[in-house]
Design an enzyme around this catalytic site. Structure first.
Site, short mmCIF file in Angstrom:
data_model
loop_
_atom_site.label_atom_id
_atom_site.label_comp_id
_atom_site.label_asym_id
_atom_site.label_seq_id
_atom_site.Cartn_x
_atom_site.Cartn_y
_atom_site.Cartn_z
N GLN A 205 -40.47 -2.17 16.57
CA GLN A 205 -40.91 -1.34 17.68
C GLN A 205 -41.81 -0.21 17.21
O GLN A 205 -42.39 0.49 18.02
CB GLN A 205 -39.70 -0.71 18.39
CG GLN A 205 -38.89 -1.67 19.23
CD GLN A 205 -37.65 -1.01 19.81
OE1 GLN A 205 -36.53 -1.35 19.44
NE2 GLN A 205 -37.81 -0.07 20.72
N PHE A 236 -34.60 -3.28 22.12
CA PHE A 236 -33.57 -2.45 22.74
C PHE A 236 -33.27 -1.19 21.92
O PHE A 236 -32.18 -0.64 22.01
CB PHE A 236 -32.28 -3.25 22.98
CG PHE A 236 -32.49 -4.49 23.80
CD1 PHE A 236 -32.89 -4.39 25.13
CD2 PHE A 236 -32.32 -5.75 23.24
CE1 PHE A 236 -33.11 -5.54 25.89
CE2 PHE A 236 -32.55 -6.90 23.99
CZ PHE A 236 -32.94 -6.80 25.33
N GLU A 240 -36.39 0.22 16.19
CA GLU A 240 -37.20 1.43 16.02
C GLU A 240 -37.25 1.83 14.56
O GLU A 240 -38.27 2.30 14.07
CB GLU A 240 -36.59 2.58 16.83
CG GLU A 240 -37.20 2.72 18.21
CD GLU A 240 -36.74 3.99 18.90
OE1 GLU A 240 -35.99 3.87 19.88
OE2 GLU A 240 -37.12 5.08 18.48
N ARG A 318 -30.69 13.91 22.82
CA ARG A 318 -30.81 13.29 24.14
C ARG A 318 -29.45 13.23 24.84
O ARG A 318 -29.35 13.41 26.05
CB ARG A 318 -31.46 11.91 24.06
CG ARG A 318 -31.81 11.32 25.42
CD ARG A 318 -32.80 10.16 25.32
NE ARG A 318 -34.17 10.60 25.20
CZ ARG A 318 -35.01 10.79 26.24
NH1 ARG A 318 -34.61 10.54 27.46
NH2 ARG A 318 -36.24 11.20 26.04
N ARG A 350 -31.22 1.55 23.91
CA ARG A 350 -31.57 1.78 25.32
C ARG A 350 -30.81 2.96 25.94
O ARG A 350 -29.62 2.88 26.21
CB ARG A 350 -31.27 0.50 26.10
CG ARG A 350 -32.11 0.35 27.36
CD ARG A 350 -31.94 -1.04 27.92
NE ARG A 350 -32.92 -1.34 28.95
CZ ARG A 350 -33.09 -2.55 29.47
NH1 ARG A 350 -32.35 -3.56 29.07
NH2 ARG A 350 -33.99 -2.76 30.40
N PHE A 352 -30.71 5.90 24.32
CA PHE A 352 -30.88 6.80 23.18
C PHE A 352 -29.93 8.00 23.23
O PHE A 352 -30.34 9.14 23.08
CB PHE A 352 -32.34 7.28 23.19
CG PHE A 352 -32.90 7.69 21.85
CD1 PHE A 352 -33.37 6.74 20.95
CD2 PHE A 352 -32.99 9.02 21.49
CE1 PHE A 352 -33.92 7.12 19.74
CE2 PHE A 352 -33.52 9.42 20.28
CZ PHE A 352 -33.99 8.46 19.40
N ALA A 518 -38.28 5.35 24.17
CA ALA A 518 -38.13 6.43 25.15
C ALA A 518 -38.71 6.02 26.50
O ALA A 518 -39.10 6.87 27.30
CB ALA A 518 -38.77 7.73 24.64
N GLU A 727 -35.36 2.27 30.12
CA GLU A 727 -33.98 2.62 29.79
C GLU A 727 -33.11 3.05 30.98
O GLU A 727 -31.93 2.68 31.03
CB GLU A 727 -33.96 3.76 28.75
CG GLU A 727 -34.58 3.40 27.43
CD GLU A 727 -34.86 4.65 26.61
OE1 GLU A 727 -35.82 5.39 26.95
OE2 GLU A 727 -34.10 4.91 25.67
#
Ligand code: MTE
Ligand code: MOS
Length: 783
Positions: A205, A236, A240, A318, A350, A352, A518, A727
């Site tokens: 990603q 998902f 990342e 987050r 998803r 985060f 994000a 998300e």
């Protein structure tokens, strides 16, 4: 026209299938690992995994492996020419001298076949000195084993808030993790060209970070490493950060042997080695006034970060920024800390951290509603943000009224009130089966908290024949980003969708990209694609203005025709215009750029306006629970979600449906279990395949599934008035968990709280309903 305005008859907003839908369903879509078999002399990589949760590597003997047929090389720390680290925090040695979790690769074997590599890995002799390990978050808390920064989000004074409270409650809550279970496991394929340039195909990603980390492992500048991501079979969030090390191993193998190297984890390896959604532990104290309005909330969140940090700090940020969900809480004191455990390094998934933060507050509301004498849905609505109010981190809640409208619309559409009565009647008539009906809201902030990530680039080419090729910095993982970007380009250039092609994401086409994450892929890359197209169109408008005898501002581009404003009949063909423009030496390609305006965030003070806007949604779920086993079914789900003016409604519906079902999996089915015993397998993931890890599938779909997108929801300041969708819908599944709680509660007398574990597996549901039932004197059986 400003960014959000749409021309008439635009390809954006058309309900078209995913650009690769036909390829996906026929098996023609290619993934990273499919490309390897096309290469000559391919080498296969296999890890040597630690059999201990925590141990010092005291010896590593590769002789036995090298003696096996087909084994070509064993990669160890001694082979690394650059930095032996695969993370961005400097805490993830690629070839560690200390194994930090069960299965941690300490070396990699390269061989002519996968089988040979596997046998080779088994023949590498590693000696270990076992060290004490920390497996659960509670063990970590007891041992004081934390990592990274601890952060506090505060507003007002909770002491004052608790003084003002008519009711104060306290509690504790454990939230389970989640395996990404993307269909395509982690994969990388690397080769080296004649000049020593490294080319890596990776299921990532974040191609730019994969490039940077590979470059530092190899001791090369970024310009010598190119990363391409064709597409992913799901990410998902799990791709990342996790792909970087695998790409680096493949690239290191390719540079050392001169042969292409393929690394693909099988399912067990992927589940054993790669990070998951963070499990969370929360301790809380909440105050409410006599009407059920929050007066104060005090929370300590502890996430289980696993063995290294990777994204644990931003995930915690987050989580803290989503504790409030849709509710105004005047006095807040929320502390976040990250436990270090000897497990996989937990990472983005998803939402985060947002889902975990929101779940804490939704759990509180679900638990205390009966104690406050209120229906849970009424308690929730009473606490909604009102226009003009701000979040605890100081961001005004723009469009707070949308939440109220959406909620009212959804209750209406789902016949909520009538069904409440039906559920009550059903429950009165059935002692051994109970139904629950619940509605929960979602408010989710869009943008990366880390402000610098909110930028994107694109490269758009118009060829002499009028055909268009676009490249942008985002990656495709099934979410339909490429489909949307083609729609954006076709709209911005005023050409039919069929004239636009899209080339795979590559770091040598668009540099310095952010992770596609994000949920901001379409906002950011859409802005950049549109910027590039606008530049090209301006160049073409100048040419057309001459031909048509009008001012360039009055030239319109629509569906492959170019004409003076108000005179579609007087136009010329796009292709003819492009042809003319080329001969007049006009630049027909452009690089586009976008940066989200108006963002600022103080990471330490946890204050600012980190989000461009909020995405809203709500869901109603009805479940039925069996009182003997705790088994349940989702009878019906009604979702209403705000995607602004959708760029691509079919894609967005798919995202909302998929998000809900994935959330349902997290909250009700999927249970990660690690060996917590003191036995020889301590720390081993016990649920490392589809046979032991229960995923939602068709059979778990709600019996009735009504999904709607909020109408007339233009979001100004975002490309073509749309909103991010990736998300937020995951958190719509919280209503299913709350419905299960309601159903469990119905087994007991009213007015009591019903704690429910997460995930609410049939077992957990059984214990919850059994506890509720125990509170009531034994009934005489009815039907
Ligand atoms: N949808 C599919 N089909 N596959 C995925 O891997 N990832 C989700 C979401 N939807 C994902 C998905 C996650 S975690 C994010 S952040 C967004 O898609 C990323 O894409 P976007 O920014 O283009 O929405
Ligand atoms: Mo998504 S968790 O931001 O990749």
């Amino acid at each position: 026209m400003s960014l959000h305005e749409r021309p008439a008859a635009a390809p954006v907003g058309e309900a078209i299938p995913h650009e690769s839908a036909a390829l996906h369903v026929t098996g023609h879509a290619l993934y990273t690992d499919d490309l390897g078999v096309r290469l000559q002399n391919l080498l296969h990589a296999w890890p040597v995994g630690s059999p201990h949760a925590h141990a010092r590597v005291t010896g590593l003997d590769t002789q036995g492996a090298l003696a096996l047929p087909g084994v070509v090389r064993v990669l160890t720390a001694a082979d690394v020419p650059g930095v032996n680290d695969a993370g961005v925090k400097g805490d993830e040695p690629l070839f560690p001298t200390e194994a930090m979790y069960h299965g941690h690769p300490v070396a990699w074997v390269l061989a002519d076949s996968e089988d040979a590599a596997r046998l080779g890995a088994a023949a590498v002799q590693v000696t270990y000195e076992p060290l004490p390990s920390v497996i659960t978050v509670r063990e970590a808390i007891a041992a004081g084993a934390f990592q990274g920064a601890q952060s506090t989000l505060a507003r007002g004074d909770v002491a004052v808030g608790f003084e003002q409270a008519a009711h104060v409650f306290t509690g504790e809550f454990d939230i389970g993790g989640q395996e990404h279970f993307y269909l395509e496991t982690n994969a990388a394929l690397a080769h080296v060209d004649e000049a020593g340039q490294v080319f890596i195909q990776s299921s990532t990603q974040h191609p730019t970070e994969t490039q940077e980390i590979t470059a530092h492992v190899l001791g090369l500048p970024s310009s010598a490493v190119t990363v391409q991501c064709l597409r992913m079979g799901g990410g998902f969030g799990g791709k990342e950060m996790q792909p970087h090390g695998y790409a680096a191993v493949a690239a290191l193998g390719a540079t050392l042997t001169g042969r292409p190297v393929r690394l693909r984890l099988n399912r067990t390896l992927d589940m054993t080695q790669t990070g998951k959604r963070h499990p969370f532990h929360a301790v809380w104290k909440a105050g409410f006034d006599a009407d059920g309005r929050f007066t104060a909330l005090e929370v300590t969140l502890t996430s289980d970060g696993g063995w290294s940090l990777d994204l644990s700090e931003p995930v915690m940020a987050r989580a803290l920024c989503h504790l409030d969900n849709a509710y105004f809480i005047p006095h807040v004191h929320a502390r976040g800390r990250i436990a270090r455990t000897n497990k996989t390094s937990q990472t983005a998934f998803r939402g985060f951290g947002g889902p975990q933060g929101m779940l804490v507050t939704e759990d509180i509301l679900g638990r205390v509603a009966p104690l406050l004498g209120l229906d849970a849905h009424e308690l929730r609505r009473r606490n909604f943000y009102q226009p003009g109010e701000a979040t605890p981190y100081g961001q005004p809640v723009r469009h707070a009224e949308r939440m109220h409208d959406l909620w009212a619309q959804l209750l209406e559409r789902s016949d909520f009130r009538q069904r409440q009565a039906e559920v009550a009647a059903f429950n009165a008539a059935h002692p051994y089966r109970k139904r629950g009906l619940s509605v929960t809201p979602v408010k989710f902030g869009i943008s990366f908290n880390f402000t610098a990530y909110n930028q994107a680039g694109a490269l758009v080419h118009v060829y002499k024949d009028g055909s268009v090729l676009i490249n942008h910095g985002g990656t495709e993982m099934g979410q339909g980003l490429h489909t949307k970007m083609m729609q954006v380009a076709a709209t911005a250039l005023g050409v039919p969708l069929s004239s636009v092609r899209l080339a795979p994401t590559r770091t040598d086409k668009v540099p310095n990209t952010s992770a596609t994450a994000a949920s901001s892929g379409a906002d950011l890359n859409g802005g950049a694609v549109k910027d590039a197209c606008d530049q090209i169109r301006a160049n073409l408008a100048a040419v057309a203005a001459g031909t048509l005898g009008v001012h360039p501002d009055d030239v319109r581009f629509e569906a492959g025709r170019v004409f003076p404003l108000g005179h579609p009949e007087r136009g010329l063909d796009w292709k003819a215009l492009v042809h003319d423009a080329y001969h007049l030496r006009t630049q027909l390609w452009a690089a586009g750029f976008y940066r989200t305006p108006g963002l600022h965030w103080d990471r330490v003070a946890m204050q600012g306006e980190p989000f461009k806007y909020f995405s809203y949604g709500a869901s109603v779920t009805e479940v039925e629970v069996d009182g003997f086993t705790g088994a349940y079914r989702v009878r019906r789900a009604d979702l209403l979600h705000d995607v602004g003016d959708s760029l691509s409604p079919l894609i967005d519906l798919g995202q909302v449906e998929g998000g809900y079902v994935q959330g349902l999996g997290w909250l009700t089915l999927e249970e990660l279990r690690w060996d917590e015993s003191d036995g020889p397998n301590r720390g081993r993931l016990q649920t490392q395949s589809a046979s032991t890890y229960k995923l939602p599938s068709f059979s778990e779909l709600p019996g009735q599934f009504n999904v709607g997108l909020l109408e007339r929801a233009t979001e100004t300041g975002v490309v073509y008035g749309s909103k991010a969708v990736g998300e937020p819908p995951l958190m719509l599944a919280i209503s299913a968990r709350e419905a299960l709680r309601e159903a469990c509660a119905a087994f007991g007398p009213p007015g009591r709280t019903t704690p429910l574990n997460s995930p609410a597996t049939p077992e957990a549901v059984y214990w919850a309903l059994d506890a509720a039932r125990a509170a009531r004197p034994q009934e005489v059986p009815g039907d």
